[in-house]
Design an enzyme around this catalytic site. Structure first.
Site, PDB file in Angstrom:
ATOM      1  N   ARG A 106      17.600 -60.624  22.322  1.00  0.00           N
ATOM      2  CA  ARG A 106      16.601 -60.345  22.876  1.00  0.00           C
ATOM      3  C   ARG A 106      15.468 -61.513  23.069  1.00  0.00           C
ATOM      4  O   ARG A 106      14.961 -61.656  23.898  1.00  0.00           O
ATOM      5  CB  ARG A 106      15.702 -59.151  22.087  1.00  0.00           C
ATOM      6  CG  ARG A 106      16.285 -57.816  22.239  1.00  0.00           C
ATOM      7  CD  ARG A 106      15.541 -56.625  21.609  1.00  0.00           C
ATOM      8  NE  ARG A 106      14.373 -56.397  22.330  1.00  0.00           N
ATOM      9  CZ  ARG A 106      13.468 -55.534  21.844  1.00  0.00           C
ATOM     10  NH1 ARG A 106      13.428 -55.156  20.785  1.00  0.00           N
ATOM     11  NH2 ARG A 106      12.421 -55.416  22.597  1.00  0.00           N
ATOM     12  N   CYS A 131       7.212 -59.152  16.786  1.00  0.00           N
ATOM     13  CA  CYS A 131       8.896 -58.634  17.139  1.00  0.00           C
ATOM     14  C   CYS A 131       8.580 -57.859  18.418  1.00  0.00           C
ATOM     15  O   CYS A 131       7.941 -58.592  19.677  1.00  0.00           O
ATOM     16  CB  CYS A 131       8.941 -57.640  16.314  1.00  0.00           C
ATOM     17  SG  CYS A 131       7.733 -56.196  15.976  1.00  0.00           S
TER      18      CYS A 131
END
Length: 282
Positions: free
Chosen positions: A179, A237
């Protein structure tokens, strides 16, 4: 004070003169809805069996505000959070222990929020509920109202502050490497990372059973990634949950760090913000 507590230490504390308030924050980041499957139900898991005396806290409804431009798990109002904690029996003079189903992310979110708002004694059960060897209960407790009054302090980053820290200090990206690189993005508008951020998946801070690595190993890991002494450190995050787990890992290592709660879900929602892709921070 250590930020984590073992199951054996918790059992002793519960039998002591000043037992901690227990918070059960079982939660999972689930893509089940997209797959047509029922989503994870933390409250049902809690009702089926929890550490005796634990009070359930709903991450999505009580540890986060409404999803939107500020991200998928923005902070709730401080007053609302305080009311939730008092209903759970939290007082400033009583220790608190938080646990989840073992991943540690949700428990770390509750830990971070309590620490950020001034509670002096909060720890996370290392390894979560699977580490608990004592009996479980289906009894729903009715704790006496606590007196905790949250007062926000340092340790919170906004988008501009996170971008600046990526240039002046160290900004860790706690998501999975794929990611960070932008190889895949299953949730947010676009893949990639904040320019200058360093990939540091929080899954690499724990052993296969979900317990944190020893403090010395964590310290060595973060130092190798750039978190030297006197370096300002921040973490983000996807939506401020797994990032809290990395802040907790840094605390175990003795390294203070701030959290960008809006994280990638907020950052990537604005097409004007720059996006870096690939393994290089820039």
């Amino acid at each position: 004070m250590n930020a984590i507590i073992s199951a054996s230490e918790l059992a002793s504390a519960l039998a002591g003169e000043n037992p901690p308030v227990l918070l059960d924050v079982r939660w999972q980041l689930s893509l089940a809805k997209a797959a047509g499957e029922p989503p994870f139900d933390g409250r049902a898991e809690y009702a089926a069996g929890h550490i005796p005396g634990a009070v359930f806290v709903d991450l999505d409804r009580e540890l986060a505000g409404k999803a939107g431009e500020r991200g998928r798990h923005p902070l709730p109002g401080v007053a609302e959070f305080g009311a939730v904690m008092r209903r759970a029996g939290v007082s400033s003079g009583t220790p608190v222990v938080v646990y989840d189903g073992g991943q540690g992310w949700a428990a770390a979110r509750a830990w971070w929020m309590l620490r950020w708002t001034g509670h002096p004694d909060v720890r996370v059960l290392d390894g979560g509920l699977p580490s608990w060897e004592g009996p479980l209960s289906q009894e729903i407790p009715s704790p006496a109202e606590g007196d905790f009054q949250p007062v926000p302090g340092a340790g919170l980053l906004e988008a501009d502050g996170a971008a600046a820290l990526a240039r002046s200090g160290v900004l860790f990206d706690a998501r999975a490497g794929e990611r960070y690189r932008g190889d895949v993005e299953p949730i947010d508008r676009v893949g990639g990372h904040i320019p200058g951020a360093i990939s540091a998946p929080t899954t690499e801070n724990v052993t296969p059973d979900g317990r944190f690595l020893p403090a010395e190993e964590l310290r060595a890991r973060f130092k190798a990634l750039g978190a030297a002494e006197d370096t300002e450190v921040g973490v983000y995050c996807g939506s401020g949950v797994s990032g809290a787990h990395e802040v907790l890992a840094l605390a175990v290592a003795g390294i203070p760090a701030a959290l960008y709660v809006g994280s990638w879900s907020e950052w990537s929602s604005d097409p004007e913000r720059p996006v870096a892709v690939g393994p290089d921070p820039q």
